[in-house]
Enzyme design. Structure first.
Site, mmCIF file in Angstrom:
data_model
loop_
_atom_site.group_PDB
_atom_site.id
_atom_site.type_symbol
_atom_site.label_atom_id
_atom_site.label_comp_id
_atom_site.label_asym_id
_atom_site.label_seq_id
_atom_site.Cartn_x
_atom_site.Cartn_y
_atom_site.Cartn_z
ATOM 1 N N ARG A 77 0.864 -1.179 0.000
ATOM 2 C CA ARG A 77 0.000 0.000 0.000
ATOM 3 C C ARG A 77 0.891 1.215 0.000
ATOM 4 O O ARG A 77 1.786 1.338 0.852
ATOM 5 C CB ARG A 77 -0.910 0.043 1.226
ATOM 6 C CG ARG A 77 -1.481 1.454 1.455
ATOM 7 C CD ARG A 77 -2.528 1.570 2.512
ATOM 8 N NE ARG A 77 -3.775 0.971 2.070
ATOM 9 C CZ ARG A 77 -4.956 1.230 2.622
ATOM 10 N NH1 ARG A 77 -5.054 2.076 3.625
ATOM 11 N NH2 ARG A 77 -6.035 0.642 2.173
ATOM 12 N N HIS A 107 -7.485 0.830 -6.286
ATOM 13 C CA HIS A 107 -7.679 0.107 -5.023
ATOM 14 C C HIS A 107 -8.394 -1.221 -5.340
ATOM 15 O O HIS A 107 -9.567 -1.407 -5.009
ATOM 16 C CB HIS A 107 -8.507 0.986 -4.073
ATOM 17 C CG HIS A 107 -8.478 0.556 -2.644
ATOM 18 N ND1 HIS A 107 -7.724 -0.515 -2.183
ATOM 19 C CD2 HIS A 107 -9.123 1.042 -1.542
ATOM 20 C CE1 HIS A 107 -7.896 -0.657 -0.882
ATOM 21 N NE2 HIS A 107 -8.746 0.276 -0.476
ATOM 22 N N GLN A 130 -10.305 -3.538 -2.763
ATOM 23 C CA GLN A 130 -11.581 -2.927 -2.367
ATOM 24 C C GLN A 130 -12.669 -3.276 -3.388
ATOM 25 O O GLN A 130 -13.833 -3.507 -3.049
ATOM 26 C CB GLN A 130 -11.407 -1.402 -2.268
ATOM 27 C CG GLN A 130 -12.665 -0.646 -1.893
ATOM 28 C CD GLN A 130 -13.053 -0.826 -0.434
ATOM 29 O OE1 GLN A 130 -12.222 -0.686 0.456
ATOM 30 N NE2 GLN A 130 -14.323 -1.141 -0.175
ATOM 31 N N ASP A 177 -16.671 8.508 -1.363
ATOM 32 C CA ASP A 177 -15.382 8.308 -0.677
ATOM 33 C C ASP A 177 -15.019 9.654 -0.042
ATOM 34 O O ASP A 177 -15.635 10.685 -0.353
ATOM 35 C CB ASP A 177 -14.337 7.870 -1.729
ATOM 36 C CG ASP A 177 -12.938 7.632 -1.150
ATOM 37 O OD1 ASP A 177 -12.825 7.433 0.075
ATOM 38 O OD2 ASP A 177 -11.974 7.647 -1.935
ATOM 39 N N CYS A 223 -16.074 3.005 0.837
ATOM 40 C CA CYS A 223 -14.941 2.131 1.181
ATOM 41 C C CYS A 223 -14.507 2.289 2.628
ATOM 42 O O CYS A 223 -13.892 1.394 3.192
ATOM 43 C CB CYS A 223 -13.780 2.420 0.233
ATOM 44 S SG CYS A 223 -13.304 4.155 0.195
ATOM 45 N N ARG A 261 -14.010 -7.261 2.828
ATOM 46 C CA ARG A 261 -12.593 -7.022 2.508
ATOM 47 C C ARG A 261 -11.777 -8.265 2.876
ATOM 48 O O ARG A 261 -10.875 -8.668 2.158
ATOM 49 C CB ARG A 261 -12.048 -5.812 3.293
ATOM 50 C CG ARG A 261 -12.673 -4.471 2.994
ATOM 51 C CD ARG A 261 -12.465 -4.024 1.558
ATOM 52 N NE ARG A 261 -11.094 -4.116 1.123
ATOM 53 C CZ ARG A 261 -10.103 -3.273 1.476
ATOM 54 N NH1 ARG A 261 -10.364 -2.241 2.229
ATOM 55 N NH2 ARG A 261 -8.873 -3.444 1.030
#
Ligand code: CP
Ligand code: NVA
Length: 328
Positions: free
Chosen positions: A106, A133, A136, A229, A270, A315
């Site tokens: 990440r 991402h 996700q 988001d 998310c 997730r």
């Protein structure tokens, strides 16, 4: 379907069938976990988890999924390793590949995770970059599929900064899965033209579509999923808050948006979300700009239409599927 040895860097690299396969693996692993049936076939192997940005969900999902699969984990935090400061990405990739069977990364640019994968002989998984991402996305697809029973034809409207990792990724994902993606935001925050073009070409093959609109009424009418988001992402300078609040406030997800979408629509995010002032940054921004909520109102966040916590749980099941499919 054999994904052993593959990197998982962005959904553009995967076919519709491969994505569906990963969702099926995730659904199976989720059911087994719920029934208490262990799947720890990766015992004796180890994975490195590199986080150059902070995380709650992604880190916990990787760690719990790895533990369930029998994998050992080593967490490298944003400060405590040589990566990027004393050691290049290419060297890091070759060092870690000698000790671990898989590497999660990440961080910042997509080029970094792509370079890591180029120099690593073990699979590399993207745990979020500025551009994409992808883990996700699998969680979001699984959540939508569980709720609606299918993906093809689902209409998803994304509100907010559509040029960054979440907007880009959702547009690619919808195109791949034959879904209808709408970016509903001010023109400045539309995704980059080249990616829009690529996604439109993919959508032509899958029966999906890509729409960009500034019109909240038209963009959210009768849609199945309203998605948003944070307005300022990790790594962005503090100074952008003022312009984001000014420019993106008309695209806040609130009761009017959900009513326009229809009573069967769901809300997704998310996370983490600024839906109240109960966080350090939320409280600071609230005081500075005289607001109590940002991208989503607390009312929508806490409503029956909100799937955010199902999404967060998924997730773990989907990240487990990625490690399982690429390592087994
Ligand atoms: N959604 C997500 O990636 O959350 P974290 O930043 O907590 O990992
Ligand atoms: N756009 C957000 C996503 C967090 C999961 C960020 O990059 O901070």
């Amino acid at each position: 379907m054999d994904l052993k040895g593959r990197d998982f860097l962005k959904l553009l690299d995967f076919t519709t069938e491969e994505i569906t396969y990963l969702l099926d693996v995730a659904a199976d692993l989720k059911e087994k976990k719920q029934k208490g049936i262990p799947v720890d076939t990766l015992r004796g192997k180890n994975v490195a988890l590199i986080f150059e940005k902070t995380s709650t969900r992604t880190r916990c999902a990787f760690e719990v999924a790895a533990h369930d699969l029998g994998l050992g984990t080593t967490y490298l935090d944003p400060e405590g390793s040589q990566i990027g400061k004393k050691e290049s990405i290419a060297d890091t990739a070759r060092v870690l590949a000698g000790m671990f069977e898989g590497i999660e990364y990440r961080g910042f640019g997509q080029d970094i995770v792509e370079e890591l994968a180029e120099y690593s002989r073990v699979p590399v998984w993207n745990g979020l970059t500025n551009e994409f991402h992808p883990t996700q996305m699998l969680a979001d697809l699984l959540t939508i599929r569980e709720h609606y029973g299918h993906l093809s034809g689902i209409r998803l409207t994304y509100m907010g900064d559509a040029r960054y990792n979440m907007g880009n990724s959702l547009m690619v994902t919808c195109a791949k899965m034959g879904m209808h993606f709408t970016a509903c935001t001010t023109r400045k925050y539309f995704p980059e033209e080249a990616l829009v073009k690529k996604c439109r070409e993919i959508a032509e093959q899958t029966g999906g579509s890509i729409t960009l609109t500034e019109d909240v009424g038209a963009g959210t009418k009768n849609t199945d999923v309203i998605y948003t988001d944070v307005w300022v992402s990790m790594g962005e300078p503090d100074q952008v808050w003022e312009e984001r609040i000014k420019e993106l406030s008309p695209y806040q997800v609130n009761r009017a948006v959900m009513e326009n979408a229809g009573e069967n629509a769901v809300f997704m995010h998310c996370l983490p979300a600024f839906h109240d002032l109960k966080t350090k940054i939320g409280a600071q921004i609230g005081e500075r700009f005289g607001i109590t909520e940002m991208e989503v109102t607390d009312e929508v966040f806490e409503s029956k239409q909100s799937l955010v916590f199902e999404e967060a749980e998924n997730r773990m099941h989907t990240i487990k599927a990625v490690m399982y499919a690429t390592l087994c």
